[in-house]
Design a protein around this motif. Structure first.
Motif, PDB file in Angstrom:
ATOM      1  N   UNK A 144       0.841  -1.183   0.000  1.00 55.78           N
ATOM      2  CA  UNK A 144       0.000   0.000   0.000  1.00 55.78           C
ATOM      3  C   UNK A 144       0.882   1.242   0.000  1.00 55.78           C
ATOM      4  N   UNK A 145       0.645   2.116  -0.941  1.00 52.07           N
ATOM      5  CA  UNK A 145       1.417   3.358  -1.032  1.00 52.07           C
ATOM      6  C   UNK A 145       0.889   4.371  -0.023  1.00 52.07           C
ATOM      7  N   UNK A 146       1.773   5.223   0.415  1.00 49.24           N
ATOM      8  CA  UNK A 146       1.377   6.287   1.335  1.00 49.24           C
ATOM      9  C   UNK A 146       0.620   7.352   0.548  1.00 49.24           C
ATOM     10  N   UNK A 147      -0.515   7.749   1.074  1.00 56.28           N
ATOM     11  CA  UNK A 147      -1.325   8.816   0.494  1.00 56.28           C
ATOM     12  C   UNK A 147      -0.506  10.112   0.464  1.00 56.28           C
ATOM     13  N   UNK A 148      -0.684  10.917  -0.576  1.00 54.55           N
ATOM     14  CA  UNK A 148       0.071  12.162  -0.723  1.00 54.55           C
ATOM     15  C   UNK A 148      -0.131  13.105   0.458  1.00 54.55           C
ATOM     16  N   UNK A 149      -1.341  13.222   0.938  1.00 56.41           N
ATOM     17  CA  UNK A 149      -1.603  14.114   2.081  1.00 56.41           C
ATOM     18  C   UNK A 149      -0.805  13.664   3.300  1.00 56.41           C
ATOM     19  N   UNK A 150      -0.805  12.363   3.567  1.00 52.73           N
ATOM     20  CA  UNK A 150      -0.065  11.824   4.704  1.00 52.73           C
ATOM     21  C   UNK A 150       1.440  11.928   4.470  1.00 52.73           C
ATOM     22  N   UNK A 151       1.887  11.587   3.285  1.00 53.39           N
ATOM     23  CA  UNK A 151       3.316  11.678   2.979  1.00 53.39           C
ATOM     24  C   UNK A 151       3.832  13.094   3.136  1.00 53.39           C
ATOM     25  N   UNK A 152       3.072  14.057   2.659  1.00 51.26           N
ATOM     26  CA  UNK A 152       3.477  15.454   2.803  1.00 51.26           C
ATOM     27  C   UNK A 152       3.498  15.875   4.277  1.00 51.26           C
ATOM     28  N   UNK A 153       2.521  15.395   5.044  1.00 47.78           N
ATOM     29  CA  UNK A 153       2.497  15.724   6.480  1.00 47.78           C
ATOM     30  C   UNK A 153       3.715  15.126   7.190  1.00 47.78           C
ATOM     31  N   UNK A 154       4.084  13.905   6.826  1.00 52.10           N
ATOM     32  CA  UNK A 154       5.274  13.284   7.432  1.00 52.10           C
ATOM     33  C   UNK A 154       6.553  14.009   6.999  1.00 52.10           C
ATOM     34  N   UNK A 155       6.571  14.463   5.737  1.00 50.95           N
ATOM     35  CA  UNK A 155       7.703  15.271   5.275  1.00 50.95           C
ATOM     36  C   UNK A 155       7.817  16.557   6.092  1.00 50.95           C
TER      37      UNK A 155
END
Length: 171
Positions: free
Chosen positions: A1-12
């Motif tokens: 499962x790929x990380x959702x862009x919204x979540x990935x950006x928040x983790x960034x």
């Protein structure tokens, strides 16, 4: 499962906040170093290492999940200190800010049903609880003992004994 862009950006963004935390705590260490309180300076130098390790954990997680890490600009800390209590209070406020940010990441992961990321963030939630407790305890200790030169000396000696222990992740 790929990380959702919204979540990935928040983790960034959380990586950026962790690195900023290290940068901020360097200014606290410098303040105490200038005051001759090497134990307090040591405490915050250990905090620097912890915050950088948090950033590295998040970075590794994104990389391991095929999400592009983006190194964002680090803001310049803008805190000035008038007394030995000021950095301690600023640290508690900052840790509360970081806790809110971790909670926001968790909420996004929960909304996305990204249980793997929630498991990662469980560790950060617990860590933030410890960070806030430590910051609060330092304020209480300063209130109780910091007004007396001997008490301040003893606190400083106690904080000199702190050593960095790299975090171990439950993964």
């Amino acid at each position: 499962m790929a990380i959702n862009t919204t979540l990935g950006d928040a983790l960034n963004e959380q990586i950026n906040k962790e690195i900023y935390s290290a940068y901020l705590y360097l200014t606290f260490a410098d303040y105490y170093e200038d005051r001759g309180l090497k134990g307090f300076a040591n405490w915050y130098m250990i905090q620097v290492e912890e915050e950088l390790s948090h950033a590295k954990i998040l970075r590794r997680y994104l990389l391991d999940n095929d999400y592009q890490v983006k190194m964002l600009a680090i803001a310049q800390p803008d805190k000035t200190f008038n007394n030995d209590m000021d950095p301690l209070q600023a640290a508690l406020e900052h840790e509360q800010y970081v806790t809110a940010s971790i909670n926001d990441c968790y909420a996004i992961a929960n909304e996305q049903h990204d249980f793997r990321t929630m498991q990662l963030l469980d560790w950060f939630v617990k860590e933030q609880g410890e960070e806030e407790t430590n910051a609060s305890d330092m304020i209480k200790n300063m209130e109780l003992f910091g007004g007396d030169p001997k008490g301040l000396f003893e606190l400083d000696r106690e904080y000199q004994t702190r050593v960095f222990t790299a975090p171990t992740m439950p993964m």
